[in-house]
Design an enzyme around this catalytic site. Structure first.
Site, PDB file in Angstrom:
ATOM      1  N   ARG A 268      10.415  -0.368  11.573  1.00 36.68           N
ATOM      2  CA  ARG A 268       9.269  -0.158  12.453  1.00 36.68           C
ATOM      3  C   ARG A 268       9.282  -1.163  13.592  1.00 36.68           C
ATOM      4  O   ARG A 268       9.595  -2.327  13.391  1.00 36.68           O
ATOM      5  CB  ARG A 268       7.975  -0.303  11.661  1.00 36.68           C
ATOM      6  CG  ARG A 268       7.666   0.907  10.822  1.00 36.68           C
ATOM      7  CD  ARG A 268       6.543   0.686   9.874  1.00 36.68           C
ATOM      8  NE  ARG A 268       5.390   0.005  10.467  1.00 36.68           N
ATOM      9  CZ  ARG A 268       4.234  -0.157   9.843  1.00 36.68           C
ATOM     10  NH1 ARG A 268       4.087   0.326   8.617  1.00 36.68           N
ATOM     11  NH2 ARG A 268       3.233  -0.776  10.422  1.00 36.68           N
TER      12      ARG A 268
ATOM     13  N   ARG B  41      11.644  -5.753   6.206  1.00 35.03           N
ATOM     14  CA  ARG B  41      11.678  -4.456   5.523  1.00 35.03           C
ATOM     15  C   ARG B  41      12.228  -3.322   6.397  1.00 35.03           C
ATOM     16  O   ARG B  41      12.128  -3.347   7.618  1.00 35.03           O
ATOM     17  CB  ARG B  41      10.291  -4.092   4.974  1.00 35.03           C
ATOM     18  CG  ARG B  41       9.258  -3.750   6.009  1.00 35.03           C
ATOM     19  CD  ARG B  41       7.890  -3.537   5.349  1.00 35.03           C
ATOM     20  NE  ARG B  41       6.902  -3.168   6.353  1.00 35.03           N
ATOM     21  CZ  ARG B  41       5.623  -2.949   6.099  1.00 35.03           C
ATOM     22  NH1 ARG B  41       5.158  -3.062   4.869  1.00 35.03           N
ATOM     23  NH2 ARG B  41       4.788  -2.605   7.064  1.00 35.03           N
TER      24      ARG B  41
ATOM     25  N   ARG C  16     -10.117   1.124   8.301  1.00 38.23           N
ATOM     26  CA  ARG C  16      -9.777  -0.255   8.660  1.00 38.23           C
ATOM     27  C   ARG C  16     -10.937  -0.960   9.354  1.00 38.23           C
ATOM     28  O   ARG C  16     -10.821  -2.133   9.671  1.00 38.23           O
ATOM     29  CB  ARG C  16      -8.567  -0.247   9.594  1.00 38.23           C
ATOM     30  CG  ARG C  16      -7.236  -0.553   8.899  1.00 38.23           C
ATOM     31  CD  ARG C  16      -6.184  -0.447   9.960  1.00 38.23           C
ATOM     32  NE  ARG C  16      -4.955  -1.112   9.763  1.00 38.23           N
ATOM     33  CZ  ARG C  16      -3.839  -0.526   9.318  1.00 38.23           C
ATOM     34  NH1 ARG C  16      -3.854   0.704   8.876  1.00 38.23           N
ATOM     35  NH2 ARG C  16      -2.707  -1.190   9.304  1.00 38.23           N
TER      36      ARG C  16
ATOM     37  N   ARG D 111      -1.373  -8.531  13.209  1.00 43.22           N
ATOM     38  CA  ARG D 111      -1.825  -7.510  12.248  1.00 43.22           C
ATOM     39  C   ARG D 111      -2.602  -8.149  11.094  1.00 43.22           C
ATOM     40  O   ARG D 111      -3.591  -7.597  10.616  1.00 43.22           O
ATOM     41  CB  ARG D 111      -0.621  -6.698  11.745  1.00 43.22           C
ATOM     42  CG  ARG D 111      -0.070  -5.775  12.849  1.00 43.22           C
ATOM     43  CD  ARG D 111       1.340  -5.292  12.562  1.00 43.22           C
ATOM     44  NE  ARG D 111       1.442  -4.498  11.361  1.00 43.22           N
ATOM     45  CZ  ARG D 111       2.589  -4.255  10.730  1.00 43.22           C
ATOM     46  NH1 ARG D 111       3.726  -4.754  11.195  1.00 43.22           N
ATOM     47  NH2 ARG D 111       2.602  -3.513   9.656  1.00 43.22           N
TER      48      ARG D 111
ATOM     49  N   LYS E  60       0.826  -1.216   0.000  1.00 42.10           N
ATOM     50  CA  LYS E  60       0.000   0.000   0.000  1.00 42.10           C
ATOM     51  C   LYS E  60       0.860   1.267   0.000  1.00 42.10           C
ATOM     52  O   LYS E  60       0.636   2.177  -0.777  1.00 42.10           O
ATOM     53  CB  LYS E  60      -0.937   0.036   1.219  1.00 42.10           C
ATOM     54  CG  LYS E  60      -1.918  -1.112   1.301  1.00 42.10           C
ATOM     55  CD  LYS E  60      -2.890  -0.948   2.468  1.00 42.10           C
ATOM     56  CE  LYS E  60      -2.248  -0.986   3.834  1.00 42.10           C
ATOM     57  NZ  LYS E  60      -1.664  -2.288   4.219  1.00 42.10           N
TER      58      LYS E  60
HETATM   59  P1  AMP Z   1       0.251   0.722   9.236  1.00 50.07           P
HETATM   60  O1  AMP Z   1       1.395   1.664   9.162  1.00 50.07           O
HETATM   61  O2  AMP Z   1      -0.876   1.091   8.329  1.00 50.07           O
HETATM   62  O3  AMP Z   1       0.677  -0.719   9.090  1.00 50.07           O
HETATM   63  O4  AMP Z   1      -0.340   0.855  10.711  1.00 50.07           O
HETATM   64  C1  AMP Z   1       0.451   0.534  11.849  1.00 50.07           C
HETATM   65  C2  AMP Z   1      -0.452   0.337  13.064  1.00 50.07           C
HETATM   66  O5  AMP Z   1      -1.143   1.576  13.337  1.00 50.07           O
HETATM   67  C3  AMP Z   1      -1.559  -0.685  12.880  1.00 50.07           C
HETATM   68  O6  AMP Z   1      -1.111  -2.000  13.149  1.00 50.07           O
HETATM   69  C4  AMP Z   1      -2.585  -0.192  13.884  1.00 50.07           C
HETATM   70  O7  AMP Z   1      -2.201  -0.513  15.209  1.00 50.07           O
HETATM   71  C5  AMP Z   1      -2.479   1.322  13.746  1.00 50.07           C
HETATM   72  N1  AMP Z   1      -3.383   1.862  12.715  1.00 50.07           N
HETATM   73  C6  AMP Z   1      -3.043   2.461  11.539  1.00 50.07           C
HETATM   74  N2  AMP Z   1      -4.122   2.861  10.860  1.00 50.07           N
HETATM   75  C7  AMP Z   1      -5.199   2.491  11.601  1.00 50.07           C
HETATM   76  C8  AMP Z   1      -6.601   2.604  11.436  1.00 50.07           C
HETATM   77  N3  AMP Z   1      -7.126   3.173  10.332  1.00 50.07           N
HETATM   78  N4  AMP Z   1      -7.400   2.124  12.420  1.00 50.07           N
HETATM   79  C9  AMP Z   1      -6.876   1.546  13.529  1.00 50.07           C
HETATM   80  N5  AMP Z   1      -5.568   1.396  13.756  1.00 50.07           N
HETATM   81  C10 AMP Z   1      -4.722   1.870  12.802  1.00 50.07           C
END
Ligand code: AMP
Length: 227
Positions: free
Chosen positions: A170, A136, A97, A181, A22
Site C-alpha cells: 500500500r 507489510r 472511524r 494514521r 483488523k
Molecule cells: P485502512 O485500509 O483502513 O487502513 O484505511 C486506509 C485509509 O483510508 C485511511 O488512512 C483513511 O485515509 C481512509 N479511510 C478508511 N476508512 C475510513 C473511514 N471509515 N473514515 C475515514 N477515512 C477512512
C-alpha cells in the site's frame, strides 16, 4: 471449516490502530461465520484506482494518512451495504472511524431493524505498529498477508497460499504516513471505544499475542453476540 449458522444479520465492528490485525482477523471471521468483510479502506482504494469522483477527492487525504470525509465514506459504505451478498451480516473493518460515522451507522441500521451486535477493540502497543505496518505486503491475487521481517513466503516472491507471484504494498504503508494514521486513530477513532462501551456491546482483546489465540477470542465474542 463449515460456516456457523446465524439467525439474523450480524453487524460486527473491529476497532484498532493501523497494524492491529483488523484485516487479518476479519478474513478469518469471514471464513468461520460466513460473514462479509467490509473494509472502507479497500473500498476507498478501489475508488481511487477506478478514478471515480469520490476516489479523486479521497486520494490526497489517504496518502497523507488523514481521514477521508464522513460524507464520502458513508456514501461508499451505503452503496456497498445495498449489495445482496451482505445479507447474512458484515464485519466492519476500519469503519466507523469517527463519532459522526458511528451515529450514522446506528441510524442506518435502525431503519432496517438491525443493530451493532459487537464492537471489538484490538488493543496493541503503538510503538510496535510502525514496524508492523511499514514492512507489510500482500499477494495481489488472493490477499494473503506477508511481512519483510515477521512472515516471508517459503519461496521469495511466491504466495504460499495460491502460488501467485505478484505482491503489492500500500502507498500509505510507510513510516511517515503511519505516524499520521496512528494520530488520527487516537484523536478521532479511539473515542468510539467509549461509545460502544456505553451501549453495552464492547469487548477488548489483547492483540499483541499469537494470531490464532486472538482469532479464538474473537470467535468466542462473535458466537456469543450473534446467538
Ligand atoms: P485502512 O485500509 O483502513 O487502513 O484505511 C486506509 C485509509 O483510508 C485511511 O488512512 C483513511 O485515509 C481512509 N479511510 C478508511 N476508512 C475510513 C473511514 N471509515 N473514515 C475515514 N477515512 C477512512
Amino acid at each position: 471449516m463449515e460456516a456457523e449458522t446465524m439467525t439474523r444479520p450480524a453487524v460486527l465492528i473491529l476497532l484498532g490502530p493501523p497494524g492491529a490485525g483488523k484485516g487479518t482477523q476479519a478474513r478469518m471471521l469471514e471464513e468461520r461465520f460466513g460473514l462479509v468483510q467490509l473494509s472502507t479502506g479497500d473500498l476507498l482504494r478501489a475508488a481511487v484506482a477506478a478514478g471515480t469522483d469520490a476516489g479523486q477527492r479521497a486520494k490526497a487525504v489517504m496518502e497523507a494518512g488523514g481521514l477521508v470525509s464522513d460524507e464520502i465514506v458513508l456514501a461508499i459504505l451505503k452503496d456497498r451495504l445495498a449489495e445482496p451478498d451482505v445479507a447474512k451480516g458484515v464485519i466492519l473493518d476500519g469503519f466507523p472511524r469517527t463519532e459522526g460515522q458511528a451515529a450514522a451507522l446506528d441510524d442506518l441500521l435502525e431503519s432496517t431493524g438491525q443493530k451493532v451486535n459487537a464492537a471489538v477493540s484490538l488493543e496493541v502497543d503503538d510503538a510496535a505498529m510502525v514496524d508492523r505496518v511499514a514492512g507489510r505486503y500482500t499477494c495481489a491475487a488472493c490477499g494473503e498477508g506477508y511481512h519483510d521481517s515477521f512472515k516471508q513466503p517459503a519461496v521469495a516472491g511466491t504466495c504460499d497460499k495460491c502460488g501467485g507471484t505478484e505482491m503489492k504494498r500500500r502507498a500509505d504503508d510507510n513510516r511517515e504516513t503511519v505516524g499520521s494514521r496512528l494520530a488520527a486513530y487516537h484523536e478521532q477513532t479511539a473515542p468510539l471505544i467509549g461509545y460502544y462501551d456505553a451501549r453495552g456491546v464492547l469487548s477488548r482483546v489483547d492483540a499483541m499475542g499469537e494470531i490464532g489465540a486472538i482469532a479464538q477470542s474473537l470467535q468466542d465474542i462473535v458466537a456469543a453476540a450473534t446467538r
